[in-house]
Design an enzyme around this catalytic site. Structure first.
Site, PDB file in Angstrom:
ATOM      1  N   THR A 204       0.791  -1.064   0.159  1.00  0.00           N
ATOM      2  CA  THR A 204      -0.050   0.013   0.092  1.00  0.00           C
ATOM      3  C   THR A 204       0.948   1.252  -0.026  1.00  0.00           C
ATOM      4  O   THR A 204       1.954   1.235   0.346  1.00  0.00           O
ATOM      5  CB  THR A 204      -0.916   0.090   1.289  1.00  0.00           C
ATOM      6  OG1 THR A 204      -0.380  -0.001   2.346  1.00  0.00           O
ATOM      7  CG2 THR A 204      -1.846  -1.225   1.163  1.00  0.00           C
ATOM      8  N   ASP A 205       0.308   2.434  -0.417  1.00  0.00           N
ATOM      9  CA  ASP A 205       0.897   3.771  -0.334  1.00  0.00           C
ATOM     10  C   ASP A 205       0.339   4.526   0.769  1.00  0.00           C
ATOM     11  O   ASP A 205      -0.247   3.827   1.592  1.00  0.00           O
ATOM     12  CB  ASP A 205       0.675   4.151  -1.714  1.00  0.00           C
ATOM     13  CG  ASP A 205      -0.919   4.789  -1.845  1.00  0.00           C
ATOM     14  OD1 ASP A 205      -1.558   4.494  -0.802  1.00  0.00           O
ATOM     15  OD2 ASP A 205      -1.323   5.008  -2.967  1.00  0.00           O
ATOM     16  N   ALA A 206       0.985   5.743   0.988  1.00  0.00           N
ATOM     17  CA  ALA A 206       0.790   6.458   1.891  1.00  0.00           C
ATOM     18  C   ALA A 206      -0.961   6.757   2.155  1.00  0.00           C
ATOM     19  O   ALA A 206      -1.204   6.989   3.439  1.00  0.00           O
ATOM     20  CB  ALA A 206       1.186   7.647   2.027  1.00  0.00           C
TER      21      ALA A 206
END
Length: 145
Positions: free
Chosen positions: A21-23
């Site tokens: 996942t990203d931020a």
């Protein structure tokens, strides 16, 4: 050779981990390509061929080109179903149609097509897919001339 409509695509289930996942807490776009790569690799393995074995024999499969569409996000802990369907089989290449769906609701998250070339490991020049492997892909995929 092109695929017949009644062939069932190969399917792999995987889970979204924190590292995917990203931020914003959603799967980073390039990770869908990794999930699809795993499905293609496991598809090959399901036919009795490991990429490491083929490399030792001087053969590699490399991605030539891709086309991808991102339709909805996957999130941490989602279970994903990733398909790898051979839709075109030529002498030295395969075209895969792939989809990533969320298992919980079946929603299509990402889809794409991948042109994968068979090359010699020593010089990366195109080479014919070995006859037995070509036949295995054709039979398993329901391909016809």
């Amino acid at each position: 050779m092109r695929v017949q409509k009644d062939a069932q695509p190969f399917s792999l289930t995987c889970r979204v981990y924190f590292e995917d996942t990203d931020a914003g807490g959603i799967v980073y776009y390039v990770n869908y390509l990794k999930f699809m790569e795993r499905a293609r690799t496991e598809r090959l393995r399901s036919l009795g061929y490991a990429q490491s074995q083929l490399a030792e024999e001087g053969l590699l499969f490399v991605v030539h080109s891709i086309e991808a569409r991102y339709l909805a996000p996957a999130r941490l802990d989602d279970a994903l179903q990733v398909t790898a369907e051979v839709v075109e089989l030529k002498r030295a290449s395969l075209r895969f149609r792939q989809q990533v769906r969320r298992v919980a609701d079946g929603q299509l998250l990402c889809e794409g097509q991948f042109l994968v070339a068979c090359v010699r490991a020593d010089n990366l020049k195109p080479r014919a897919i070995p006859e037995a492997l070509h036949a295995a892909f054709a039979m398993d995929s329901g391909l016809s001339q």
